[in-house]
Write an enzyme that holds these catalytic residues in place. Structure first.
Site, mmCIF file in Angstrom:
data_model
loop_
_atom_site.group_PDB
_atom_site.id
_atom_site.type_symbol
_atom_site.label_atom_id
_atom_site.label_comp_id
_atom_site.label_asym_id
_atom_site.label_seq_id
_atom_site.Cartn_x
_atom_site.Cartn_y
_atom_site.Cartn_z
ATOM 1 N N CYS A 88 0.821 -1.217 0.000
ATOM 2 C CA CYS A 88 0.000 0.000 0.000
ATOM 3 C C CYS A 88 0.854 1.267 0.000
ATOM 4 O O CYS A 88 1.982 1.261 0.487
ATOM 5 C CB CYS A 88 -0.876 0.032 1.237
ATOM 6 S SG CYS A 88 -1.816 -1.463 1.473
ATOM 7 N N ARG A 136 4.885 -0.098 -5.950
ATOM 8 C CA ARG A 136 4.844 -0.884 -4.715
ATOM 9 C C ARG A 136 3.858 -2.042 -4.822
ATOM 10 O O ARG A 136 3.887 -2.954 -4.014
ATOM 11 C CB ARG A 136 4.451 0.013 -3.536
ATOM 12 C CG ARG A 136 5.478 1.090 -3.238
ATOM 13 C CD ARG A 136 4.971 2.031 -2.177
ATOM 14 N NE ARG A 136 4.756 1.336 -0.912
ATOM 15 C CZ ARG A 136 5.641 1.255 0.054
ATOM 16 N NH1 ARG A 136 6.811 1.808 -0.085
ATOM 17 N NH2 ARG A 136 5.366 0.620 1.179
ATOM 18 N N TRP A 177 -3.264 -2.635 -1.365
ATOM 19 C CA TRP A 177 -2.949 -4.022 -1.745
ATOM 20 C C TRP A 177 -3.727 -4.869 -0.753
ATOM 21 O O TRP A 177 -3.446 -4.864 0.449
ATOM 22 C CB TRP A 177 -1.445 -4.253 -1.627
ATOM 23 C CG TRP A 177 -0.948 -5.540 -2.199
ATOM 24 C CD1 TRP A 177 -0.585 -5.766 -3.491
ATOM 25 C CD2 TRP A 177 -0.717 -6.766 -1.500
ATOM 26 N NE1 TRP A 177 -0.146 -7.058 -3.637
ATOM 27 C CE2 TRP A 177 -0.216 -7.698 -2.438
ATOM 28 C CE3 TRP A 177 -0.888 -7.180 -0.175
ATOM 29 C CZ2 TRP A 177 0.118 -9.011 -2.098
ATOM 30 C CZ3 TRP A 177 -0.553 -8.486 0.156
ATOM 31 C CH2 TRP A 177 -0.057 -9.382 -0.799
ATOM 32 N N ASN A 218 -1.742 2.214 5.912
ATOM 33 C CA ASN A 218 -0.901 1.079 5.500
ATOM 34 C C ASN A 218 -0.622 0.244 6.737
ATOM 35 O O ASN A 218 -0.421 0.795 7.814
ATOM 36 C CB ASN A 218 0.452 1.552 4.968
ATOM 37 C CG ASN A 218 0.343 2.234 3.630
ATOM 38 O OD1 ASN A 218 -0.716 2.228 3.020
ATOM 39 N ND2 ASN A 218 1.436 2.818 3.186
ATOM 40 N N GLY A 219 -0.521 -1.066 6.558
ATOM 41 C CA GLY A 219 -0.208 -1.937 7.697
ATOM 42 C C GLY A 219 -1.363 -2.858 8.006
ATOM 43 O O GLY A 219 -2.341 -2.932 7.259
ATOM 44 N N GLU A 252 18.319 -17.027 -8.727
ATOM 45 C CA GLU A 252 17.852 -15.672 -9.014
ATOM 46 C C GLU A 252 17.341 -15.563 -10.456
ATOM 47 O O GLU A 252 16.330 -14.897 -10.715
ATOM 48 C CB GLU A 252 18.990 -14.672 -8.733
ATOM 49 C CG GLU A 252 18.716 -13.224 -9.078
ATOM 50 C CD GLU A 252 17.516 -12.591 -8.375
ATOM 51 O OE1 GLU A 252 16.949 -13.195 -7.460
ATOM 52 O OE2 GLU A 252 17.132 -11.486 -8.783
ATOM 53 N N LYS A 279 13.531 -14.440 -11.385
ATOM 54 C CA LYS A 279 13.216 -13.321 -12.286
ATOM 55 C C LYS A 279 12.182 -13.766 -13.316
ATOM 56 O O LYS A 279 11.215 -13.074 -13.591
ATOM 57 C CB LYS A 279 14.464 -12.808 -13.031
ATOM 58 C CG LYS A 279 15.449 -12.018 -12.227
ATOM 59 C CD LYS A 279 15.036 -10.613 -11.887
ATOM 60 C CE LYS A 279 14.280 -10.437 -10.640
ATOM 61 N NZ LYS A 279 14.744 -10.574 -9.347
ATOM 62 N N GLU A 333 8.663 -14.444 -11.713
ATOM 63 C CA GLU A 333 8.031 -13.220 -11.201
ATOM 64 C C GLU A 333 7.310 -12.437 -12.296
ATOM 65 O O GLU A 333 6.196 -11.971 -12.097
ATOM 66 C CB GLU A 333 9.095 -12.275 -10.614
ATOM 67 C CG GLU A 333 9.497 -12.548 -9.204
ATOM 68 C CD GLU A 333 10.569 -11.563 -8.725
ATOM 69 O OE1 GLU A 333 10.410 -11.050 -7.624
ATOM 70 O OE2 GLU A 333 11.552 -11.313 -9.454
ATOM 71 N N HIS A 361 18.834 -35.600 -8.998
ATOM 72 C CA HIS A 361 18.035 -36.156 -7.904
ATOM 73 C C HIS A 361 16.578 -35.719 -7.982
ATOM 74 O O HIS A 361 15.913 -35.599 -6.955
ATOM 75 C CB HIS A 361 18.660 -35.750 -6.564
ATOM 76 C CG HIS A 361 20.090 -36.173 -6.452
ATOM 77 N ND1 HIS A 361 20.459 -37.489 -6.288
ATOM 78 C CD2 HIS A 361 21.249 -35.462 -6.553
ATOM 79 C CE1 HIS A 361 21.783 -37.569 -6.269
ATOM 80 N NE2 HIS A 361 22.268 -36.353 -6.438
ATOM 81 N N LYS A 373 6.231 -4.604 -4.345
ATOM 82 C CA LYS A 373 7.647 -4.239 -4.283
ATOM 83 C C LYS A 373 8.204 -4.457 -2.883
ATOM 84 O O LYS A 373 9.276 -5.007 -2.715
ATOM 85 C CB LYS A 373 7.821 -2.783 -4.709
ATOM 86 C CG LYS A 373 9.266 -2.302 -4.703
ATOM 87 C CD LYS A 373 10.078 -3.017 -5.749
ATOM 88 C CE LYS A 373 11.543 -2.639 -5.722
ATOM 89 N NZ LYS A 373 12.353 -3.673 -6.398
#
Ligand code: G6P
Length: 623
Positions: A2, A27, A75, A101-102, A496, A500, A503, A519, A618
């Site tokens: 948010c 964000r 969000w 926010n929170g 990574e 990427k 995402e 394996h 974000k």
């Protein structure tokens, strides 16, 4: 997640609010809203699901010239994305509006209490509970106040503080009261808020990006602080104590760091900013005379550092991958036992205490809730806690006892790129610094400095693979599964690279240590499942080559990221991307570049919203 903006002054508040919300889009959010106070002292609220552009269209149908307002991007946590759940929310019978926010943990209990007292709720959010609770506190205080005090803004401030003291959880919030139409009230606990100081105007935001171009004077609120913001001044006080002297800091961002500068996406811009970001992380920190890295922010004496027996890196997401790179570096260069922990796990574990442990939280934003909680838990256990962080003044930067700022510049694309490589180079300096205080000789230190210094140029060279990578992306864009394989320093690169791709393109991708794929993951190999091998030259090269042959023998296509001049790889891989050679411990910083580009081009070709991937945020400020 948010975002919050607020404005009071001579400008048209709506314009700043919409632009500010747009700058906070990165964000991650699913709905948005703004409110201003119009000439009849009514709240003029607009809320919309989806993008800010849609909200702006709505606002344009009923524009207002009001000079005060607040805005929010939401969000969803409590309740689905919908207009009625979008902020701002009204409290009581319209005495106030609030954006938050929170997460409020005891919202159910508070809501039940307020329902019994006749308050009604129009949303499923925890935020509306705060709005009604403030209205209740204000009503009670007003009924007890003497006639002449009923319009005193102190009444609103006291009511706000009383309500805040009943909340359990986290908040960064802004409130407008109908009866004090020239003031924004702002408060923070665990969710960031900054105030921008202008001339005859002031701004509030959940991070500094909306303020860029408006002011470079900024006040970072700390936990439990409440601010009263008018056009001509601000006052900061502690929630339970009195007034506080606030520090005004200089904001080190310019407009080029928050606009696209001609690129199609922030992610691409940030990928190409990496040579500059790395140079900024390194600036002034490599000391040839002493053959070491200068990291004064660690706030530790050489003797304290020599006594360190164990290092823990804790982080989430991409930062967790740079922590893995750091683990390999610390072992190799500093020879200090190092562990990497997911912050979300570490916060609830109870690892045996070990004297002289140093804990680093690694975080781009400095706001990731799990990383902050892990840092606090480690502090509670008596460990010294430091941070490797990009955002100056962020919660983790404030709570850590020292650390290293990345100076990589604002990262706006949700998928982290330049922060990752800057974290890796900061970790290389950390390993050098510790190494030089222990076993590492002068000549070795000088050699490492030269190798680190060469990295930004190597990254610049690696970016020249862009066209080649775009061709490879076109060839493989329709595949549904990818494997990413690497060993030793490039095992984290494989993780990574896979992260990427998933995402931003929503393709399933798995990163594995190349030998480990026997394996399990090798069962996935078929003609439609490409394996991306990260295999620049190094002592493990031949072993990785054997793993590659195992994939080829089973008919799997292979894309290889290899060192320039490697003729052997051309004969076996289907597609090769050549990168310049660097020392092995620095390879992750260079080998990730084509993988960032590969993810980017595949996502664009598949029509994905690269900078705002679905469901992601974000900075994840909830647990
Ligand atoms: C979110 C972001 C990731 C990031 C992670 C940790 O999941 O989408 O890109 O790596 O948070 O963020 P931090 O700011 O702590 O590095």
């Amino acid at each position: 997640m948010c975002g919050i903006v607020g404005y009071v002054g001579p400008r048209v508040a709506q314009d700043f609010l919409l632009e500010g919300l747009q700058r906070l889009e990165y964000r991650g959010y699913d709905s948005a809203g703004i409110v201003t106070i119009d000439g009849d002292l009514e709240f003029d609220i607009h809320r919309e699901v989806g993008r800010i552009k849609k909200l702006a269209q709505l606002v344009n149908e009923r524009p207002s010239s009001s000079g005060i307002g607040i805005g929010h991007t939401r969000w969803a946590t409590h309740g689905a994305p919908s207009i009625r759940n979008a902020h701002p929310h009204i409290g009581g019978e319209g005495e106030l509006v609030l954006a938050h926010n929170g997460v409020i943990e005891n919202y159910d209990e508070l809501k039940n209490r307020l329902l019994k007292r006749g308050y009604t709720f129009h949303s499923e959010t925890d935020t509306e509970v705060i709005a009604n609770l403030i209205a209740e506190c204000l009503k009670n205080r007003r009924s007890k106040a003497a006639d002449e005090d009923r319009d005193d803004p102190q009444l609103a401030l006291d009511a706000l503080k009383e309500a805040l003291s009943q909340l359990r959880g986290t908040y960064g919030l802004v409130v407008l009261f109908k009866d004090w139409p020239e003031t924004i009230f702002a408060a923070r606990l665990g969710s960031p808020l900054v105030i921008g100081i202008g001339d005859g105007e002031n701004f509030v935001a959940s991070d500094a990006s909306p303020l860029v171009g408006y002011t470079d004077r900024i006040v970072y609120l700390s936990d439990n602080q409440v601010a009263v913001v008018n056009a001509n001044g601000i006052e900061v006080s502690h929630r339970d104590l009195g007034l506080i002297q606030h520090d005004v800091k200089e904001l080190q961002m310019d407009l080029t760091s928050v606009d696209l500068a001609g690129y199609d996406h922030y992610m691409l811009k940030e990928i190409f900013e990496q040579p500059a970001a790395l140079r900024n992380t390194l600036r002034g920190r490599l000391n040839d005379d002493d053959a070491t890295a200068v990291l004064g922010g660690l706030n530790l004496t050489p003797n304290q550092m020599r006594r360190i027996k164990r290092v823990i890196f804790t982080a989430c997401g991409t930062s967790w991958h740079s922590a893995l790179v750091g683990e390999y570096m610390m072992e190799e260069i500093a020879q200090i036992p190092t562990e990497v922990e997911y912050a979300s796990e570490l916060r609830y574990r109870n690892p045996p205490m070990c004297e002289n442990t140093l804990v680093f939280a690694i975080t781009q934003s400095g706001e990731t809730a799990d990383t902050l909680a892990a840092l606090r838990e480690m502090k509670r256990k008596g460990h010294r806690t430091l941070a490797i962080c990009n955002v100056v003044g962020s919660s983790i930067a404030q709570e850590a006892e020292g650390g290293i700022y990345l100076h990589a510049g604002p990262e706006i694309g949700v998928a982290s790129t330049k922060a990752y490589t800057s974290q890796c180079v900061a970790l290389a300096m950390l390993a050098l610094h510790f190494g030089r205080l222990r076993h590492l000789g002068y000549a070795d230190g000088r050699a490492i400095i030269e190798q680190i210094r060469a990295v930004p140029d190597a990254v610049e060279q690696a970016l020249k693979t862009n066209d080649r990578v775009a061709e490879i992306a076109a060839k493989y864009k329709d595949c549904q599964n990818f494997l990413y394989l690497g060993r030793h320093f490039n095992f984290p690169t494989a993780l990574e690279g896979a992260l990427k791709l998933k995402e931003i393109s929503y393709i399933h991708a798995e990163g594995y240590p190349a030998a480990e794929m026997k394996h399990g993951p090798i069962a996935l190999v078929d003609k439609k499942t490409p394996s991306v091998f990260v295999m620049p030259k190094g002592f493990i090269y031949d072993k990785v080559m054997s793993n590659l042959e195992e994939i080829k023998a089973r008919g799997g296509p292979v894309i290889a990221v290899a060192a320039e001049g490697d003729r052997r790889i051309e004969k076996v891989a289907d597609d090769v991307i050549f990168i310049p050679p660097v020392q092995e411990f620095l390879q992750p910083i260079v080998s990730i570049i084509p993988l960032q580009l590969l993810a980017y081009h595949i996502a664009v070709l598949r029509g994905c919203d690269v900078d705002k991937p679905r469901n992601l945020a974000k900075s994840v400020t909830v647990e």
